[in-house]
Design an enzyme around this catalytic site. Sequence first.
Site, mmCIF file in Angstrom:
data_model
loop_
_atom_site.group_PDB
_atom_site.id
_atom_site.type_symbol
_atom_site.label_atom_id
_atom_site.label_comp_id
_atom_site.label_asym_id
_atom_site.label_seq_id
_atom_site.Cartn_x
_atom_site.Cartn_y
_atom_site.Cartn_z
ATOM 1 C CG HIS A 213 -16.614 -13.155 12.994
ATOM 2 N ND1 HIS A 213 -17.852 -12.594 13.205
ATOM 3 C CD2 HIS A 213 -16.364 -13.024 11.659
ATOM 4 C CE1 HIS A 213 -18.335 -12.146 12.052
ATOM 5 N NE2 HIS A 213 -17.455 -12.415 11.107
ATOM 6 C CD GLU B 142 -16.890 -12.820 18.225
ATOM 7 O OE1 GLU B 142 -17.998 -12.275 18.257
ATOM 8 O OE2 GLU B 142 -15.903 -12.333 17.640
ATOM 9 C CG LEU C 47 -2.589 6.652 -7.213
ATOM 10 C CD1 LEU C 47 -4.010 6.900 -7.701
ATOM 11 C CD2 LEU C 47 -2.210 7.647 -6.126
ATOM 12 N NE ARG D 229 5.987 1.802 -4.091
ATOM 13 C CZ ARG D 229 5.259 2.815 -4.552
ATOM 14 N NH1 ARG D 229 4.096 2.570 -5.128
ATOM 15 N NH2 ARG D 229 5.667 4.060 -4.424
ATOM 16 N N GLY E 119 -4.997 16.899 -5.587
ATOM 17 C CA GLY E 119 -4.453 18.237 -5.436
ATOM 18 C C GLY E 119 -5.441 19.187 -4.786
ATOM 19 N NE ARG F 206 -8.028 23.071 -10.640
ATOM 20 C CZ ARG F 206 -7.910 23.027 -11.958
ATOM 21 N NH1 ARG F 206 -8.941 22.671 -12.692
ATOM 22 N NH2 ARG F 206 -6.776 23.323 -12.544
ATOM 23 C CB THR F 207 -9.097 16.526 -5.712
ATOM 24 O OG1 THR F 207 -8.925 16.414 -7.128
ATOM 25 C CG2 THR F 207 -9.769 15.273 -5.188
#
Length: 368
Positions: A53, A55, A207, A210, A302, A304-305
């Site tokens: 972590h 700290e 998807l 890059r 798109g 609809r989604t």
Amino acid sequence: MIDERDLAYLDMAEALAVQALGRTSPNPHVGAVVVRRGRIVGTGFHEAAGREHAETAALRRAGKNARGATLYLTLEPCVHWGRTPPCAESVLTSGIVRAVIAGLDPNPVIRGRGVRFLRTAGLAVDVAGRPERKSGLNEAHARYIVDRRPFVTLKSALSLDGKLATRTGESAWISSLEARRYAHFLRSENDAVLVGAQTVRHDDPRLTVRPPGRRGKPVLRVVLDPGLRTPPEARLFEDPSGGPVLLYARAGNRDWEARKARLLRRGAEVAELPGEGPRLDLRRVLSDLGSREIAALLVEGGGRTAAGFLDEGLVDKVVLAVAPILIGGADAVALFAGRGADRLAAAPRLSRVSSFRLGGDLILEGYI
């Protein structure tokens, strides 16, 4: 009392935390700075879930110089065992005499416990009350830890007149090269990228992440596919290093088992959801993603989604790349399909809107 110098060190701690953006999920992004007698003696940030972590990293680097020093931290230290030991105890044993914390943990089970632990032990603790002074660093973590579902960012590229594609379906490329590169930075800040099956069949995207000039990372690639129509030869399956592929579907259609078997052979996971009709229950989708420790989801589907998430009130943030082009046409693909709002008062309205230019495009970002 917190002064301007304290705030400057908190800004520095936040800048450290940003270096791990998109890589700590489901943990928050945290940065830390240790200052003794006006000199920085240790810095650190949480690099990834399961790693040291912020700290403890900063205190380790400070070593003996931590005694009598002030610790600046973007989030209160944890007081519970998780993948790593509790950090609040290491703060006490380090010799730190004061802690300045940007904000409390959004987890209602933990919120304030780290601060109380330090104060009870006699440490001077000041809380700025602004956990993210500039960047919205842990907005996804806050949504996930409270609601156990991912923070949803809806991203799209469109023309000035609100079209995603021409009437013939051509959409490559509405946005500029610079805006498309920015899309990869957005992907790198998220744990998963989601599209609809129609986008896979029409655009055949990979998807993957890059981002230019930066190391890519695997993300969960999610497809909403009620009828399991994703083609096994889709480019999604060509590069397993891009991340696993998860299809949400509904069983019972003709040739279901055969289609499922072909996709499983290509390396996909098929998650079957109950329901009726042509659409999936998006709340169930988000709940399942939350159970997989997906804290930040980028929706790139798109019209609809996008409309499905908007109509259900499931979008937290919107990012639009608006290109200086007028497509026109009543039959051209609009940004949001679905039922939409019947009254202006019911339409989702963005707040905290910001904008900047990339190439010839205008990038608009805002919260619902």
